[in-house]
Enzyme design. Sequence first.
Site, PDB file in Angstrom:
ATOM      1  N   ASP A   1       0.825  -1.206   0.000  1.00  0.00           N
ATOM      2  CA  ASP A   1       0.000   0.000   0.000  1.00  0.00           C
ATOM      3  C   ASP A   1       0.867   1.267   0.000  1.00  0.00           C
ATOM      4  OD1 ASP A   1      -2.360   1.365  -0.041  1.00  0.00           O
ATOM      5  OD2 ASP A   1      -2.731   1.223   2.104  1.00  0.00           O
TER       6      ASP A   1
ATOM      7  N   HIS B   1       2.364   3.275  -9.051  1.00  0.00           N
ATOM      8  CA  HIS B   1       2.265   1.824  -9.273  1.00  0.00           C
ATOM      9  C   HIS B   1       3.488   1.316 -10.037  1.00  0.00           C
ATOM     10  CE1 HIS B   1      -1.635   1.883  -7.534  1.00  0.00           C
ATOM     11  NE2 HIS B   1      -2.222   2.532  -8.516  1.00  0.00           N
TER      12      HIS B   1
ATOM     13  N   LEU C   1      10.895 -20.634  -4.646  1.00  0.00           N
ATOM     14  CA  LEU C   1       9.863 -19.774  -4.040  1.00  0.00           C
ATOM     15  C   LEU C   1       8.500 -19.962  -4.707  1.00  0.00           C
ATOM     16  CD1 LEU C   1       9.165 -17.211  -2.230  1.00  0.00           C
ATOM     17  CD2 LEU C   1       9.705 -15.859  -4.259  1.00  0.00           C
TER      18      LEU C   1
HETATM   19  C1  FPP Z   1      -2.172   0.014  -3.218  1.00  0.00           C
HETATM   20  O1  FPP Z   1      -1.680   1.346  -3.228  1.00  0.00           O
HETATM   21  C2  FPP Z   1      -1.595  -0.730  -4.318  1.00  0.00           C
HETATM   22  C3  FPP Z   1      -2.291  -1.338  -5.315  1.00  0.00           C
HETATM   23  C4  FPP Z   1      -3.770  -1.308  -5.392  1.00  0.00           C
HETATM   24  C5  FPP Z   1      -1.615  -2.031  -6.420  1.00  0.00           C
HETATM   25  C6  FPP Z   1      -0.356  -2.761  -6.076  1.00  0.00           C
HETATM   26  C7  FPP Z   1       0.385  -3.019  -7.321  1.00  0.00           C
HETATM   27  C8  FPP Z   1       1.733  -2.956  -7.491  1.00  0.00           C
HETATM   28  C9  FPP Z   1       2.679  -2.714  -6.402  1.00  0.00           C
HETATM   29  C10 FPP Z   1       2.391  -3.100  -8.826  1.00  0.00           C
HETATM   30  C11 FPP Z   1       1.801  -4.046  -9.814  1.00  0.00           C
HETATM   31  C12 FPP Z   1       1.760  -5.480  -9.421  1.00  0.00           C
HETATM   32  C13 FPP Z   1       2.335  -6.476 -10.120  1.00  0.00           C
HETATM   33  C14 FPP Z   1       2.057  -7.879  -9.775  1.00  0.00           C
HETATM   34  C15 FPP Z   1       3.249  -6.217 -11.230  1.00  0.00           C
HETATM   35  P1  FPP Z   1      -2.717   2.534  -3.362  1.00  0.00           P
HETATM   36  O2  FPP Z   1      -2.888   2.839  -4.792  1.00  0.00           O
HETATM   37  O3  FPP Z   1      -3.983   2.206  -2.647  1.00  0.00           O
HETATM   38  O4  FPP Z   1      -1.938   3.690  -2.629  1.00  0.00           O
HETATM   39  P2  FPP Z   1      -2.587   4.828  -1.704  1.00  0.00           P
HETATM   40  O5  FPP Z   1      -3.192   4.143  -0.511  1.00  0.00           O
HETATM   41  O6  FPP Z   1      -1.414   5.669  -1.337  1.00  0.00           O
HETATM   42  O7  FPP Z   1      -3.601   5.555  -2.537  1.00  0.00           O
END
Ligand code: FPP
Length: 256
Positions: A33, A50, A144
């Site tokens: 997150d 992202h 893994l």
């Molecule tokens: C939450 O942060 C994150 C996500 C919803 C997406 C997680 C994805 C990745 C780390 C990269 C892509 C994954 C792969 C498998 C290649 P948020 O957007 O909710 O952040 P915020 O809380 O600061 O708004």
Amino acid sequence: MKLSIRSIFKKRETFSECPPADKLPAHIAFIMDGNGRWAKKRGLPRSAGHAAGTEALREIIRTCSDIGIKHMSIYAFSTENWNRPKDEVDALMKLITRYFKSEIDELTEKNVRITILGGLDAFPPEQKQELISAMERTKNNTGLKLNIALNYGGRAEILSCVKEIARESAQGALDPEAITYDTISDRLYTKGQPDVDLLIRTGGDERISNFLLWQTWYAELIFEKTYWPDYSKERLFADLNVYAGRERRFGRTDAK
Ligand code: FPP
């Protein structure tokens, strides 16, 4: 107690080292997150967060594989994430597809086995095929076990398992009295894998957000203030040291 500069540095040094293998979790899970806030702090679009998060993910997967972690689960896209603005969902989907295309060779070489947790039917045919072939291509790997939660929700997973058990019972194939915890575990996406030992959530919020609800029943929880794109091998080692120092009692009075 007075701490000398030397002892402070020594302490940091120990924290930047990985704990011994017998103190590592068998199954580590991550709620990645803070991508959006990381981007906002820099005046960038959320999609840039992202993209930076994907880089951090590469480092963490490589590290977990190198230090001999057996099972790793990551929350990449939840059933609730479809409700985000369309351009963000599209950007995330593009990133995920690109990730599979660019990383599959290295993951295969590193003996990583990929399992997708979540309903694949929600994805467009081409992307669905990409995900299926990643699982196929790595299915005999013995290193893994990397679980990638995509279109995943813990409640949906348990609900579908309950329906399956009810169906089997109604058909007379399963005696309700014979249902055990394993009957349930064996019908989840993580079938055959141990429960989560350590769940790390970055980004400062302290909740589970519908991730691996059954599998985290006695998991140790670590909530990190660090935004996911800034999460690093050093932070991981620090968290693993915190985990190694915890006493896990599983509801008993003595450690297991
Ligand atoms: C939450 O942060 C994150 C996500 C919803 C997406 C997680 C994805 C990745 C780390 C990269 C892509 C994954 C792969 C498998 C290649 P948020 O957007 O909710 O952040 P915020 O809380 O600061 O708004």
